[in-house]
Design a protein around this motif. Sequence first.
Motif, PDB file in Angstrom:
ATOM      1  N   HIS A   1      -9.854   6.880 -79.192  1.00  0.00           N
ATOM      2  CA  HIS A   1      -9.202   5.745 -78.517  1.00  0.00           C
ATOM      3  C   HIS A   1      -7.743   6.026 -78.140  1.00  0.00           C
ATOM      4  O   HIS A   1      -7.250   5.520 -77.145  1.00  0.00           O
ATOM      5  N   ILE A   2      -7.073   6.797 -78.981  1.00  0.00           N
ATOM      6  CA  ILE A   2      -5.628   7.039 -78.815  1.00  0.00           C
ATOM      7  C   ILE A   2      -5.371   8.525 -78.591  1.00  0.00           C
ATOM      8  O   ILE A   2      -5.899   9.341 -79.339  1.00  0.00           O
TER       9      ILE A   2
ATOM     10  N   ILE B   1      -3.515  10.819 -79.848  1.00  0.00           N
ATOM     11  CA  ILE B   1      -2.663  10.888 -81.037  1.00  0.00           C
ATOM     12  C   ILE B   1      -1.511  11.882 -80.815  1.00  0.00           C
ATOM     13  O   ILE B   1      -1.726  12.997 -80.359  1.00  0.00           O
ATOM     14  N   GLY B   2      -0.316  11.451 -81.163  1.00  0.00           N
ATOM     15  CA  GLY B   2       0.838  12.339 -81.042  1.00  0.00           C
ATOM     16  C   GLY B   2       1.841  12.052 -82.133  1.00  0.00           C
ATOM     17  O   GLY B   2       1.729  11.061 -82.863  1.00  0.00           O
TER      18      GLY B   2
ATOM     19  N   PRO C   1     -10.797  11.551 -86.835  1.00  0.00           N
ATOM     20  CA  PRO C   1     -10.166  10.334 -87.345  1.00  0.00           C
ATOM     21  C   PRO C   1     -10.649   9.129 -86.523  1.00  0.00           C
ATOM     22  O   PRO C   1     -10.956   9.257 -85.334  1.00  0.00           O
ATOM     23  N   ALA C   2     -10.705   7.956 -87.149  1.00  0.00           N
ATOM     24  CA  ALA C   2     -11.290   6.758 -86.520  1.00  0.00           C
ATOM     25  C   ALA C   2     -10.632   6.402 -85.186  1.00  0.00           C
ATOM     26  O   ALA C   2     -11.270   5.858 -84.288  1.00  0.00           O
ATOM     27  N   ASN C   3      -9.351   6.717 -85.057  1.00  0.00           N
ATOM     28  CA  ASN C   3      -8.626   6.333 -83.837  1.00  0.00           C
ATOM     29  C   ASN C   3      -8.701   7.390 -82.735  1.00  0.00           C
ATOM     30  O   ASN C   3      -8.269   7.151 -81.609  1.00  0.00           O
TER      31      ASN C   3
ATOM     32  N   TYR D   1      -2.328  15.888 -79.999  1.00  0.00           N
ATOM     33  CA  TYR D   1      -3.436  16.397 -80.824  1.00  0.00           C
ATOM     34  C   TYR D   1      -4.710  16.070 -80.053  1.00  0.00           C
ATOM     35  O   TYR D   1      -5.599  15.427 -80.563  1.00  0.00           O
TER      36      TYR D   1
END
Lengths: 417, 417
Positions: A152-153, A155-156, A147-149, A127
């Motif tokens: 940093h990440i 996201i998957g 989203p807050a993360n 994503y």
Amino acid sequence: MTLLPSWVTSANSADTDFPLNNLPYGVFSTDDLSPRCGVAIGDMILDMARAEEEGLVNLNDEALFDVPFWNEVMELGPDTWSSLRARLTEILAEGSPDQAAAAPLLIARADAELHLPFLVSEYTDFYAGRQHAENMGSILRGGPELPANWLHIPIGYNGRASSVVVSGTPITRPLGQIKAPDADAPSFGPSKRLDIELEMGAVVGMGSEFGQPITTEQADEMIFGYVLLNDWSARDIQGWEYQPLGPFQGKAFGTSISPWIVTKEALEPFRTEVPERSKELLPYLAETKPGLYDIDLEVLMRPEGAAKASSIAKTNYSRMYYSAAQQLTHHAVGGCGMNPGDLLGSGTISGPTRAEYGSLMELSWAGREPFTLETGETRGFLEDGDTMTLRGAARGDGYRVGFGDCTGQIQPAVKFP
Amino acid sequence: MTLLPSWVTSANSADTDFPLNNLPYGVFSTDDLSPRCGVAIGDMILDMARAEEEGLVNLNDEALFDVPFWNEVMELGPDTWSSLRARLTEILAEGSPDQAAAAPLLIARADAELHLPFLVSEYTDFYAGRQHAENMGSILRGGPELPANWLHIPIGYNGRASSVVVSGTPITRPLGQIKAPDADAPSFGPSKRLDIELEMGAVVGMGSEFGQPITTEQADEMIFGYVLLNDWSARDIQGWEYQPLGPFQGKAFGTSISPWIVTKEALEPFRTEVPERSKELLPYLAETKPGLYDIDLEVLMRPEGAAKASSIAKTNYSRMYYSAAQQLTHHAVGGCGMNPGDLLGSGTISGPTRAEYGSLMELSWAGREPFTLETGETRGFLEDGDTMTLRGAARGDGYRVGFGDCTGQIQPAVKFP
């Protein structure tokens, strides 16, 4: 870089997806030939099973190419991948001493059926498109805040390998649970908000060990190549199911990939930087070389019976915020073992304007603002009979490294029970 | 039902997990024998490769058992599963004419190493324990209210097949991104909130076709058997990553299963109803027979060097709200093709009191209320060196159908980079 000329004359056209600079790997069959490995060159396919049989290509003592997947080649690792590409370049180059031996091993692509180029071990979807994530926030949650993360990440979520199919495979409109916002309870039936997602897929060629983290350099080395990927999505099924554990059946009825794996080496001249970081990444995600590629992408839609396909979006892979190597690093850094044949979807690729949006959800703003095709029809989501095609190519000086079409047509839902 | 007596005398004990009524399927090796299929009976294992070689068992013309997985047997379908079980029961029953031929094919379980009993095709984890879902709501969101879809959908997410390991495999504490609630940014390091999840795993034996829905009757037929499953979880990694697309690296560093597949047929006498429905299910999820099993479950914890393992929770599989057949139906009803070797985790099994909670998150209420072991130590989450064991058995009249231990010990995190 300029065009490398080949004795296969169709490979020298500026319009072909498959010049000598490309040499992508697929699996094909004909009326006479069982499914086997092949390499695209211009309008032709080099039959790798026969090339090996004739001694033109010899990677190791085992026969590697008379099988309907490239996984065994992947498992041999990056040095072998390079040797193979160098040898194929030699065989197919203008003036090659191998021309007489290789010419009889060429099959017209028009006569071949294409299959999945590799056995998909597991499939993960990310994503990592910032514009897409912001658009989805605006549509679903009323604002573009990430989203807050997210910064940093990479996201998957894990997808379903059994639903990955080769370009051309029909996609059946899925049944599932749907709940209208004002309904008391869900109902069961065909999805009414069927969508696409324009993505690139990274093919993991070399595995990592269970329990062992990897660096971004190792991750980049592990990637064998790339395909186009359409992550078909049922937005209504997805919307009702995805809290709290993520997308599941809204994404499990089909994921189409283009039939040719374009190797990382072929894409090397087109490497490009990820966009500027809004927040500093944790060191394990830092890259030592540019992680994205300058690949132009296009989405086309053709309603059943329409005279022509309409282009509905154009964007570029370099719009992504995270590279495939960063995604793979994050995937494996906690000790999750990766395997040859793992497929990583980039996440939907959308650029900053509506003309660059990589899903119908965004193009029609959740169906609220239907868009008009060149043929005059309008669309919010997909209708039965619609054919969707993804195209992609990196553009060199007088040549292109293309992926071949990634296409699929929507079939009506199954009657059930 | 009562104990079926066997000429393997250790199988007639009321305490063995493996009486003749059970006959679970595993893969074993010894110093002399390469990994191959075997059947547990009392303290012994019947070497199926040799049983086939000797003509005692003959399912079809191909050799099926001299391989380290049961997938090929699964693919033959339920009629063959029944024939095999009937034949094994005949061979191992008290007074069997096959005793003389079969006795030399028995290996002491104590001398054998056990391996994964099947190739895990894909792994899906569900969230079908109501008490667990309510507890997680109370802990994470301040109240036990279920997600809006929970009473309608057997919520699930795709997990990572490559992380599924056999009981006994060490589990390395994972590295990952963690963010304390009061921190500005995440950090990278070892998980500090390492947990278990007590689950059952359903092994899909027969596949379904891509694009084709299935009924709950078909789903039940497709299930080959069950294992115990520990879905190791890093709560801090999971907490920071799981919005919006669900658990990913917090669940990808290890999923342990017990080494023996207990067949659906062995569990048949223990079928039991799902709990009363709070909301009527959509018709596609209705079942025509009881979908759960009365299986007692227990969780044990043993710190490194402790004199004994402490029992920390006891519950029963019948606490689940959704059956495996319902989960499988939901998984496939949108057209997602299922394959032999797919593994479905039930979701964490927790009963109504704290003594029945199936995770440390619940037992220690997110670490806020550490619990005390029989040895006097306290725990919130897992420490390095802790060994966790799951046990399970259905109890008949004078016998038990057990699963064998599902165990794993926590290893310290890897130093990285």
